[in-house]
Scaffold this motif. Structure first.
Motif, PDB file in Angstrom:
ATOM      1  N   PHE A 100       3.872 -22.033   1.664  1.00 30.19           N
ATOM      2  CA  PHE A 100       2.714 -21.147   2.105  1.00 30.19           C
ATOM      3  C   PHE A 100       1.764 -21.493   0.909  1.00 30.19           C
ATOM      4  O   PHE A 100       1.721 -21.579  -0.118  1.00 30.19           O
ATOM      5  CB  PHE A 100       3.108 -19.713   2.209  1.00 30.19           C
ATOM      6  N   ASN A 101       0.227 -21.320   1.366  1.00 32.53           N
ATOM      7  CA  ASN A 101      -0.565 -21.639   0.403  1.00 32.53           C
ATOM      8  C   ASN A 101      -1.782 -20.646   0.219  1.00 32.53           C
ATOM      9  O   ASN A 101      -2.874 -20.802  -0.407  1.00 32.53           O
ATOM     10  CB  ASN A 101      -1.235 -23.028   0.709  1.00 32.53           C
ATOM     11  N   LYS A 102      -1.674 -19.364   0.723  1.00 32.31           N
ATOM     12  CA  LYS A 102      -2.509 -18.375   0.324  1.00 32.31           C
ATOM     13  C   LYS A 102      -1.743 -17.027   0.301  1.00 32.31           C
ATOM     14  O   LYS A 102      -0.689 -16.876   1.244  1.00 32.31           O
ATOM     15  CB  LYS A 102      -3.685 -18.193   1.488  1.00 32.31           C
ATOM     16  N   VAL A 103      -2.100 -16.002  -0.407  1.00 28.50           N
ATOM     17  CA  VAL A 103      -1.453 -14.716  -0.490  1.00 28.50           C
ATOM     18  C   VAL A 103      -2.425 -13.529  -0.233  1.00 28.50           C
ATOM     19  O   VAL A 103      -3.389 -13.529  -0.672  1.00 28.50           O
ATOM     20  CB  VAL A 103      -0.801 -14.424  -1.639  1.00 28.50           C
ATOM     21  N   VAL A 104      -2.317 -12.586   0.751  1.00 28.07           N
ATOM     22  CA  VAL A 104      -2.941 -11.376   0.967  1.00 28.07           C
ATOM     23  C   VAL A 104      -2.185 -10.306   0.523  1.00 28.07           C
ATOM     24  O   VAL A 104      -1.405  -9.969   1.219  1.00 28.07           O
ATOM     25  CB  VAL A 104      -3.522 -11.458   2.441  1.00 28.07           C
ATOM     26  N   PHE A 105      -2.814  -9.503  -0.215  1.00 31.46           N
ATOM     27  CA  PHE A 105      -2.374  -8.306  -0.897  1.00 31.46           C
ATOM     28  C   PHE A 105      -2.997  -7.094   0.056  1.00 31.46           C
ATOM     29  O   PHE A 105      -4.000  -7.167  -0.058  1.00 31.46           O
ATOM     30  CB  PHE A 105      -2.675  -8.044  -2.277  1.00 31.46           C
ATOM     31  N   ILE A 106      -2.040  -6.521   0.608  1.00 31.24           N
ATOM     32  CA  ILE A 106      -2.527  -5.242   1.367  1.00 31.24           C
ATOM     33  C   ILE A 106      -2.277  -4.090   0.422  1.00 31.24           C
ATOM     34  O   ILE A 106      -1.074  -3.512   0.258  1.00 31.24           O
ATOM     35  CB  ILE A 106      -1.941  -4.994   2.748  1.00 31.24           C
ATOM     36  N   ILE A 107      -3.309  -3.369   0.048  1.00 27.77           N
ATOM     37  CA  ILE A 107      -3.140  -2.310  -1.221  1.00 27.77           C
ATOM     38  C   ILE A 107      -4.189  -1.025  -0.821  1.00 27.77           C
ATOM     39  O   ILE A 107      -4.790  -1.062   0.240  1.00 27.77           O
ATOM     40  CB  ILE A 107      -3.339  -2.807  -2.425  1.00 27.77           C
TER      41      ILE A 107
ATOM     42  N   ALA B 225       0.815  -1.117   0.092  1.00 24.37           N
ATOM     43  CA  ALA B 225      -0.119  -0.149   0.112  1.00 24.37           C
ATOM     44  C   ALA B 225       0.776   1.203   0.023  1.00 24.37           C
ATOM     45  O   ALA B 225       0.296   2.409  -0.160  1.00 24.37           O
ATOM     46  CB  ALA B 225      -0.967  -0.023   1.231  1.00 24.37           C
ATOM     47  N   GLY B 226       2.207   1.142   0.193  1.00 25.76           N
ATOM     48  CA  GLY B 226       3.000   2.282   0.015  1.00 25.76           C
ATOM     49  C   GLY B 226       2.947   3.117  -1.251  1.00 25.76           C
ATOM     50  O   GLY B 226       2.936   2.376  -2.415  1.00 25.76           O
ATOM     51  N   SER B 227       3.230   4.375  -0.984  1.00 23.47           N
ATOM     52  CA  SER B 227       3.274   5.272  -2.287  1.00 23.47           C
ATOM     53  C   SER B 227       4.373   5.189  -3.050  1.00 23.47           C
ATOM     54  O   SER B 227       4.343   5.798  -4.040  1.00 23.47           O
ATOM     55  CB  SER B 227       2.931   6.693  -1.901  1.00 23.47           C
ATOM     56  N   GLY B 228       5.556   4.750  -2.449  1.00 25.97           N
ATOM     57  CA  GLY B 228       6.818   4.882  -3.143  1.00 25.97           C
ATOM     58  C   GLY B 228       7.387   6.085  -3.602  1.00 25.97           C
ATOM     59  O   GLY B 228       7.712   6.164  -4.805  1.00 25.97           O
ATOM     60  N   SER B 229       7.072   7.277  -2.780  1.00 31.54           N
ATOM     61  CA  SER B 229       7.342   8.634  -3.254  1.00 31.54           C
ATOM     62  C   SER B 229       8.736   8.677  -3.645  1.00 31.54           C
ATOM     63  O   SER B 229       9.091   9.571  -4.524  1.00 31.54           O
ATOM     64  CB  SER B 229       7.132   9.620  -2.111  1.00 31.54           C
ATOM     65  N   ARG B 230       9.792   8.204  -3.187  1.00 31.70           N
ATOM     66  CA  ARG B 230      11.213   8.285  -3.405  1.00 31.70           C
ATOM     67  C   ARG B 230      11.532   7.690  -5.087  1.00 31.70           C
ATOM     68  O   ARG B 230      12.511   7.520  -5.547  1.00 31.70           O
ATOM     69  CB  ARG B 230      12.077   7.727  -2.505  1.00 31.70           C
ATOM     70  N   PHE B 231      10.509   6.763  -5.383  1.00 28.93           N
ATOM     71  CA  PHE B 231      10.851   6.020  -6.658  1.00 28.93           C
ATOM     72  C   PHE B 231      10.667   6.643  -7.731  1.00 28.93           C
ATOM     73  O   PHE B 231      11.456   6.784  -8.767  1.00 28.93           O
ATOM     74  CB  PHE B 231       9.865   4.424  -6.461  1.00 28.93           C
ATOM     75  N   GLY B 232       9.530   7.228  -7.746  1.00 28.27           N
ATOM     76  CA  GLY B 232       9.228   8.440  -8.893  1.00 28.27           C
ATOM     77  C   GLY B 232       8.856   7.852 -10.258  1.00 28.27           C
ATOM     78  O   GLY B 232       8.929   8.846 -11.401  1.00 28.27           O
ATOM     79  N   GLU B 233       8.647   6.595 -10.552  1.00 27.35           N
ATOM     80  CA  GLU B 233       8.315   6.251 -11.545  1.00 27.35           C
ATOM     81  C   GLU B 233       6.975   5.266 -11.705  1.00 27.35           C
ATOM     82  O   GLU B 233       6.991   4.005 -11.936  1.00 27.35           O
ATOM     83  CB  GLU B 233       9.130   5.348 -12.122  1.00 27.35           C
ATOM     84  N   GLY B 234       5.898   5.767 -11.358  1.00 27.95           N
ATOM     85  CA  GLY B 234       4.653   5.191 -11.334  1.00 27.95           C
ATOM     86  C   GLY B 234       4.470   4.299 -10.015  1.00 27.95           C
ATOM     87  O   GLY B 234       5.187   4.720  -8.915  1.00 27.95           O
ATOM     88  N   ILE B 235       3.630   3.340  -9.974  1.00 27.17           N
ATOM     89  CA  ILE B 235       3.705   2.481  -8.821  1.00 27.17           C
ATOM     90  C   ILE B 235       4.745   1.476  -8.624  1.00 27.17           C
ATOM     91  O   ILE B 235       4.727   0.485  -9.449  1.00 27.17           O
ATOM     92  CB  ILE B 235       2.264   1.504  -8.887  1.00 27.17           C
ATOM     93  N   LYS B 236       5.705   1.452  -7.722  1.00 24.81           N
ATOM     94  CA  LYS B 236       6.830   0.869  -7.930  1.00 24.81           C
ATOM     95  C   LYS B 236       6.599  -0.483  -7.582  1.00 24.81           C
ATOM     96  O   LYS B 236       7.409  -1.354  -8.012  1.00 24.81           O
ATOM     97  CB  LYS B 236       7.962   1.499  -6.690  1.00 24.81           C
TER      98      LYS B 236
END
Length: 304
Positions: free
Chosen positions: A46-53, A10-21
């Motif tokens: 592991f048999n499940k993944v949860v994305f926090i976005i 869910a981070g904004s990635g402000s230091r990356f600067g090229e879209g959604i890093k």
């Protein structure tokens, strides 16, 4: 035993600067870093993944990775939002970002009922750590009045960026292999001698390059959710900097250790981290995946 991989994306990635890093293409066939993490986690058991976005990136996220990954592993989504607060609290004026990794993990309380590992979306951890954390989570542990958690410990020197300072949880470990303290340390830079913390005035304070650090790869059981829920309300009630303060997992874990609530076993990984804190990191990440493929660690097409 079921086990879940939680990916904090869910981070904004402000230091990356090229879209959604978190969605930047790094592999030879458009793979992103999360593809490799999910592959390694699934391989480890592991048999499940949860994305926090964030809700606003859901459509793009689903198109780039979600629809493809759900053919490989069970998938859930949760949303980390600024206004997802305990009863009695409101978003402070001027606050624009969510509340940190503690709030992020708390968002999963209604979809995760089994042991789980959390990771950052934009960090590559290597295979060893996933195997060690998974095996620890499914083992039977001696009866104790303390909660039993674990953490993948990486060598600081294996987690530095060539392109600027990074934040790491510097860890102290006792003879039993238990974490005794974790200190969130900002702006650690690579130096000719190893590593140092760089102050705002540019001065450097050397740190031990061989010390273990947290990369936010923690192994928890569901009991952590009640702790996070109670602690989040306490954090908000005591917060002085309403616009920038963050509720962070390393800080929560450190408090649990100091108050005798839990033991955290540090599982050492010698794998080399890489990730995309800065846009200048991307060529190194692309090259690193190419080298891993050439060495036979991964197939050219990851999920074929």
């Amino acid at each position: 035993m079921n086990t879940t991989l939680i990916i904090m994306a869910a981070g904004s990635g402000s230091r990356f600067g090229e879209g959604i890093k978190q969605l930047a293409k790094m592999g030879p066939n458009g793979e992103i870093i999360m593809d490799y993490s999910i592959h390694d986690a699934k391989e480890a058991g592991f048999n499940k993944v949860v994305f926090i976005i964030r809700k606003e990136i859901f459509k793009e996220f689903e198109e780039i990775i979600g629809n493809r990954i759900k053919e490989q592993i069970d998938v859930e989504y949760v949303f980390q939002e600024l206004d997802d607060l305990p009863e009695g609290f409101e978003v402070p004026e001027g606050r624009t970002k969510p509340w940190g990794t503690g709030q992020a993990v708390l968002c999963c309380k209604d979809v995760v009922n089994e042991p789980f590992v959390i990771i950052n979306a934009d960090d590559y951890y290597g295979k060893e750590a996933f195997v060690k954390v998974h095996d620890y989570l499914v083992e039977e542990h001696p009866a104790s009045d303390k909660l039993d958690f674990c953490m993948a410990g990486f060598l600081l020197e294996n987690t530095l960026s060539e392109n600027g300072g990074v934040t790491r949880g510097i860890c102290s470990v006792n003879e039993q292999g238990h974490l005794t303290k974790v200190t969130e340390t900002k702006n650690i830079v690579k130096t000719a001698e190893g590593a140092a913390v760089q102050a705002e005035d540019g001065s450097l304070t050397a740190v031990q390059a061989h010390c273990p650090v947290s990369m936010n790869m923690w192994g928890f059981t569901p009991e952590i959710f009640g702790i996070l829920e109670k602690g989040f309300a306490e954090f908000l009630g005591a917060l002085k900097d309403q616009t920038k303060g963050e509720y962070l997992i390393p800080t929560v874990v450190d408090q649990l250790i100091q108050t005798g609530v839990c033991n955290v076993t540090v599982l050492e990984s010698r794998d080399k981290w890489f990730g995309v804190t800065y846009k200048e990191d991307k060529p190194l990440v692309v090259r690193s995946f190419r080298e891993l493929i050439d060495a036979g660690v991964y197939k050219e097409r990851l999920f074929d």
